[in-house]
Scaffold this active site. Structure first.
Site, PDB file in Angstrom:
ATOM      1  N   GLY A 100       6.920 -11.029 -20.812  1.00 17.62           N
ATOM      2  CA  GLY A 100       5.959  -9.979 -21.153  1.00 17.62           C
ATOM      3  C   GLY A 100       6.220  -9.478 -22.560  1.00 17.62           C
ATOM      4  O   GLY A 100       7.007 -10.058 -23.301  1.00 17.62           O
ATOM      5  N   GLU A 147      16.171 -12.358 -23.333  1.00 21.10           N
ATOM      6  CA  GLU A 147      14.781 -12.818 -23.463  1.00 21.10           C
ATOM      7  C   GLU A 147      14.635 -13.669 -24.718  1.00 21.10           C
ATOM      8  O   GLU A 147      13.947 -14.691 -24.726  1.00 21.10           O
ATOM      9  CB  GLU A 147      13.838 -11.611 -23.530  1.00 21.10           C
ATOM     10  CG  GLU A 147      13.697 -10.891 -22.199  1.00 21.10           C
ATOM     11  CD  GLU A 147      12.868  -9.626 -22.319  1.00 21.10           C
ATOM     12  OE1 GLU A 147      12.828  -9.029 -23.421  1.00 21.10           O
ATOM     13  OE2 GLU A 147      12.269  -9.232 -21.304  1.00 21.10           O
TER      14      GLU A 147
HETATM   15  O1  DER Z   1      11.386  -5.488 -22.098  1.00 20.87           O
HETATM   16  C1  DER Z   1      10.641  -6.434 -22.296  1.00 20.87           C
HETATM   17  O2  DER Z   1      10.601  -7.106 -23.355  1.00 20.87           O
HETATM   18  C2  DER Z   1       9.644  -6.741 -21.212  1.00 20.87           C
HETATM   19  O3  DER Z   1       9.223  -8.073 -21.288  1.00 20.87           O
HETATM   20  C3  DER Z   1       8.497  -5.797 -21.421  1.00 20.87           C
HETATM   21  O4  DER Z   1       8.163  -5.827 -22.756  1.00 20.87           O
HETATM   22  C4  DER Z   1       7.268  -6.131 -20.620  1.00 20.87           C
HETATM   23  O5  DER Z   1       7.278  -5.267 -19.562  1.00 20.87           O
HETATM   24  P1  DER Z   1       5.971  -5.050 -18.657  1.00 20.87           P
HETATM   25  O6  DER Z   1       5.507  -6.441 -18.243  1.00 20.87           O
HETATM   26  O7  DER Z   1       6.515  -4.262 -17.514  1.00 20.87           O
HETATM   27  O8  DER Z   1       4.955  -4.323 -19.484  1.00 20.87           O
END
Ligand code: DER
Length: 253
Positions: free
Chosen positions: A89, A110
């Site tokens: 995400g 990530e």
């Molecule tokens: O922390 C992160 O990078 C997550 O991927 C975040 O950015 C996305 O979180 P969400 O899908 O709950 O909006």
């Protein structure tokens, strides 16, 4: 809710269009949207018995295991193995496919998973796409060694950040949040980051009046001793990805 439905829709389109047939190595990000990505992979109905899913933290690992998928830690991947794909995400995405990440304090794992993949698919619903990074999301998450946190704050202020702060723990525990690496997160507010079109229109992007171009600021912050990684994922696609040493490209859906 409408937001949850938007996340689910984005995840479905992303998986249906970008989950490689016979994928063997699949990176799985963190946050709430990724839960719908894993749901959509299950719904594909493909044989995943031999597929290894690489988590980007404890939450990500739980999502993989709860889905009945096989989780393999990043350090257990055979050296030189490039992941077929990585899904994750984002907190905000700009027109050049750059992302702000780290809202969930998982940005380091990530990033190593995203840049280990042939293709990085950023799954972001309509709320996340903005003309420039830091339009809606106001601060860049920076993962730092606790002992260096105050030094990094001083350096971020020198780069023009106004009131960078150590992220407090979200739980009842007092004191700073600790990441899966047992590091701190500093949230560093900056003015919106210039996109390629701004630079082509002659805007500077070198920090005058605290206004930076995405890549320039990401490099400057990463270079500060004590910083483990920065929550800016540059929009790498195709040859750019290889040139920049990453192997992934971001295509928010
Ligand atoms: O922390 C992160 O990078 C997550 O991927 C975040 O950015 C996305 O979180 P969400 O899908 O709950 O909006």
């Amino acid at each position: 809710s409408a937001v949850e439905e938007a996340k689910r829709a984005a995840a479905k389109v992303a998986v249906e269009n970008h989950y490689p047939k016979n994928a063997q190595w699949v990176g799985i990000g963190s946050g709430t949207t990724i839960v719908y990505v894993v749901e959509a992979i299950k719904a594909l109905g493909v044989d995943i018995s031999a597929t290894k899913f690489i988590p980007t933290g404890y939450q990500s690992k739980q999502v993989i295991i709860n889905a009945g998928f096989t989780a393999v830690e990043f350090d257990a991947i055979p050296p030189g193995t490039v992941l077929d794909v990585a899904f994750d995400g984002a907190d905000e995405v700009d027109e050049d496919l750059n992302c702000i990440k780290g809202g969930g304090a998982c940005l380091f794992q990530e990033k190593i998973v995203a840049t280990q993949a042939k293709e990085f698919i950023c799954v972001a619903d309509h709320r996340k796409l903005q003309p420039r990074l830091l339009t809606n999301w106001k601060a860049i998450p920076v993962e730092v060694a606790p002992i260096a946190a105050h030094r990094v704050i001083t350096k971020l202020k020198e780069l023009g950040s106004v009131n960078p702060v150590i992220r407090p723990s979200a739980s009842v525990k007092e004191g700073p949040l600790k990441t899966d690496q047992d590091f701190f997160i500093i949230d560093a507010p900056f003015k919106p980051l210039l996109i390629k079109a701004d630079l082509e229109a002659g805007h500077d992007g070198n920090g005058k009046d605290g206004v930076w171009a995405v890549e320039t600021l990401a490099s400057k912050i990463k270079a500060i001793s004590g910083v483990l990684d920065v929550g800016i994922f540059r929009g790498l696609t195709g040859p750019q990805a290889t040139a920049a040493g990453g192997v992934g490209g971001e295509r928010p859906v």
